[in-house]
Structures are given as structure tokens and as C-alpha cells.
Design a protein around this motif. Structure first.
Motif, PDB file in Angstrom:
ATOM      1  N   ILE A  35      -3.156  -5.298  -0.678  1.00  0.00           N
ATOM      2  CA  ILE A  35      -4.364  -5.088   0.119  1.00  0.00           C
ATOM      3  C   ILE A  35      -5.494  -5.907  -0.488  1.00  0.00           C
ATOM      4  CG2 ILE A  35      -6.103  -3.335   0.686  1.00  0.00           C
ATOM      5  CD1 ILE A  35      -3.727  -1.445   1.148  1.00  0.00           C
ATOM      6  N   ASP A  36      -6.064  -6.789   0.326  1.00  0.00           N
ATOM      7  CA  ASP A  36      -7.077  -7.719  -0.183  1.00  0.00           C
ATOM      8  C   ASP A  36      -8.281  -7.699   0.763  1.00  0.00           C
ATOM      9  OD1 ASP A  36      -8.612  -9.773  -1.126  1.00  0.00           O
ATOM     10  OD2 ASP A  36      -6.980 -11.237  -1.233  1.00  0.00           O
ATOM     11  N   THR A  37      -9.218  -6.803   0.489  1.00  0.00           N
ATOM     12  CA  THR A  37     -10.366  -6.659   1.389  1.00  0.00           C
ATOM     13  C   THR A  37     -11.306  -7.865   1.331  1.00  0.00           C
ATOM     14  OG1 THR A  37     -11.576  -5.455  -0.317  1.00  0.00           O
ATOM     15  CG2 THR A  37     -10.353  -4.127   1.271  1.00  0.00           C
ATOM     16  N   GLY A  38     -11.096  -8.758   0.360  1.00  0.00           N
ATOM     17  CA  GLY A  38     -11.937  -9.954   0.272  1.00  0.00           C
ATOM     18  C   GLY A  38     -11.454 -11.091   1.146  1.00  0.00           C
ATOM     19  N   ALA A  39     -10.245 -10.961   1.703  1.00  0.00           N
ATOM     20  CA  ALA A  39      -9.674 -12.058   2.489  1.00  0.00           C
ATOM     21  C   ALA A  39      -9.996 -11.894   3.970  1.00  0.00           C
ATOM     22  CB  ALA A  39      -8.160 -12.096   2.284  1.00  0.00           C
ATOM     23  N   ASP A  40     -10.506 -12.958   4.589  1.00  0.00           N
ATOM     24  CA  ASP A  40     -10.796 -12.917   6.027  1.00  0.00           C
ATOM     25  C   ASP A  40      -9.519 -12.933   6.859  1.00  0.00           C
ATOM     26  OD1 ASP A  40     -13.404 -13.140   5.255  1.00  0.00           O
ATOM     27  OD2 ASP A  40     -13.766 -15.127   6.131  1.00  0.00           O
ATOM     28  N   ILE A  41      -8.472 -13.526   6.292  1.00  0.00           N
ATOM     29  CA  ILE A  41      -7.223 -13.704   7.047  1.00  0.00           C
ATOM     30  C   ILE A  41      -6.047 -13.335   6.154  1.00  0.00           C
ATOM     31  CG2 ILE A  41      -7.133 -16.191   6.447  1.00  0.00           C
ATOM     32  CD1 ILE A  41      -5.909 -16.643   9.264  1.00  0.00           C
TER      33      ILE A  41
END
Lengths: 129, 151
Positions: A35-41
Motif C-alpha cells: 500500500i503506497d498512499t504517496g503514489a498517484d498510480i
């Protein structure tokens, strides 16, 4: 409720997802996704793109942690994860053995990160329901 | 590199003899070269090696297909960049699908437009893009921290 992957340092929230080809979804591949909430895509491992023969759909400008932007290919795929199977969408490739779940997918969910207990929850409905 | 055990088998004896001899050879897991009139005409390989070869061949085919698609999409991307000023006048904010430098579908949802265009062109490489100015930049701050590296 899932446990963080404690093999990561520091531990990180991972869960299993299934990737399908958008036009012949009969041979899916399961992979761990961070889970990477910093990634837009969202991104999927380059090995899975090759294995499933995912179609190239476009080029996007992607900016890394250092502010450098580069043009990368996108690939069409269907992602299935807990409670939901997404319609075809675009992913970029990463040279990691795991996928990254960015906010293009996470924004459909309610996400609760319990860092002290190294657990997390991901739901389509509010936690109060 | 692993040595390959190999035997030659001349194709002139009776059918029955082959059955007996081949079954012995297969149990040893060897490669058998079949010869006819002094020429090698075929190789019989253990099933595991054949399966590995088929998997390699399928992977190579996928790799070549992906490379061809990547090249086609790069060309369509260039075409899109050249068409962008004109596209902005007609399709600003919308999604276009491009095949061989031509717009083949227009819509509002990227993969829906891609799928529609893909069906129209019988599975040819299709490039989709949102007609935006400036081009959207996606943030991807992912960086794996590698620890315990001795310098």
C-alpha cells in the motif's frame, strides 16, 4: 484485517492481489502488493507484464522521489483484491517483486493503518457500518 | 553447463525394435538423434526438456510481441504530440485512441476508449491519451531503502 509485512524494515502494509489480462482474464497471477498512499498510480512487477503479455496502452510522465520526470509505458490489466474486482485500468511497471497500490485504487477504500499493532484494514464501506 | 547425453538412432530397423529401444533410452533421460540416410532428421528429448523449451519459446514470443507493441506505442505517442495543438481545439479534456497516427475512438474513460478502439482494429496496438495541456505528471515517490550496505 491484515498484518504488516514484518520482513520489510520498517514493517509495511502488504496484501495479496490478483492480476488478470484485460482481454483474456483466465490465467491470473497472484502477487503481494504494498500500500503506497504517496503514489498517484499503481504499479505491477515487470515480470508479470511479460508473463501475462499485458498490452501497452499509453505513455505517461512520471515524477520520482527526486523530482525527475520520465516518460514510461502503461499497461492494461484487471486487478482483483479483497472485496473488489476493478475494471480494466492502467498500471506502470516496476522492477520489484511486488506490486504497488497507489491512490488510483486506494481512493475507492476506507483504509485504517494501525502502526503500533502492525495491522491494517481496508474496506469498501465505512468502519462504523 | 550440463553435458547432454546423446545417442544416435538409425531409422531403418523395424517399428517394433524402435519401441523397445526408445523405452530404454527414455528411462535414461537422454537425447536421441534420429538419422535417416546418414542425415540427422529429428531429436527426441526428455519431456522435461521439451516443456522447458516450450516455456522458453512462449516467453520469447511474448517478449517479441511486447517489444513490437512498445515500438508501435512510441510511434503513436509521437503522433499524438504532433497532433496535440489541433486536438486541444476539438477534444480538450477528453480521451482519444490513436492507431497508425489516426484517431480511431474518442471518449471520457481511458480503458473504455482503449477497449472500443481495440475491438475496431482487431487487437492492434492502441495508444490512448487524455488531451491535456500541460500534460499531467504522475507522482511516484517510491524508493526502496537498501539497508546494511557496506561502503
Amino acid at each position: 484485517m491484515w498484518r504488516y509485512n514484518e520482513g520489510e524494515e520498517p514493517p509495511a502494509p502488504f496484501l495479496a492481489v490478483t492480476i488478470h489480462h484485460p482481454e483474456s482474464p483466465h490465467q491470473p497471477i497472484q502477487v503481494q502488493a504494498k500500500i503506497d498512499t504517496g503514489a498517484d498510480i499503481s504499479a505491477i512487477p515487470v515480470s508479470i507484464i511479460g508473463e501475462l503479455g499485458l498490452p501497452v496502452t499509453s505513455k505517461l510522465l512520471v515524477e520520482g522521489y527526486d523530482g525527475t520526470a520520465s516518460t514510461v509505458s502503461t499497461y492494461g490489466a484487471i486487478l482483483q483484491m479483497d472485496q473488489a474486482r476493478f475494471r480494466s485500468q492502467e498500471f506502470i511497471a516496476i522492477g520489484e517483486p511486488h506490486a504497488l497500490l497507489g491512490r488510483d485504487i486506494l481512493n475507492y477504500y476506507y483504509l485504517l493503518l494501525n502502526g503500533p499493532e502492525l495491522t491494517f484494514d481496508l474496506r469498501l464501506k465505512p468502519f462504523s457500518e | 553447463m550440463k553435458d547432454i547425453c546423446m545417442q544416435k538412432f538409425i531409422l531403418k530397423e523395424a517399428q517394433e525394435f524402435y519401441q523397445t529401444a526408445l523405452s530404454d533410452l527414455f528411462s535414461l533421460g537422454e537425447v536421441v538423434i534420429l538419422e535417416k540416410n546418414g542425415q540427422s532428421v529429428a531429436a527426441v528429448v526428455p519431456m522435461a526438456e521439451y516443456d522447458a523449451f516450450q516455456a522458453w519459446r512462449a516467453a520469447e514470443a511474448r517478449k517479441q510481441q511486447l517489444e513490437a507493441e512498445e515500438a508501435a506505442i512510441a510511434r503513436e505517442h509521437q503522433a499524438f504530440q504532433q497532433m496535440l495543438p489541433a486536438l486541444l481545439k476539438q477534444y480538450a479534456g477528453r480521451v482519444v485512441a490513436i492507431h497508425q497516427g489516426e484517431i480511431v475512438a474518442v471518449g471520457d474513460e481511458r480503458m473504455e476508449v482503449w477497449q472500443r478502439a481495440r475491438q475496431q482494429t482487431n487487437g492492434a496496438p492502441i495508444y490512448v491519451q487524455t488531451v491535456d495541456n500541460p500534460t499531467k505528471v504522475y507522482k511516484m515517490p517510491h524508493r526502496k531503502v537498501v539497508r546494511h550496505v557496506e561502503v
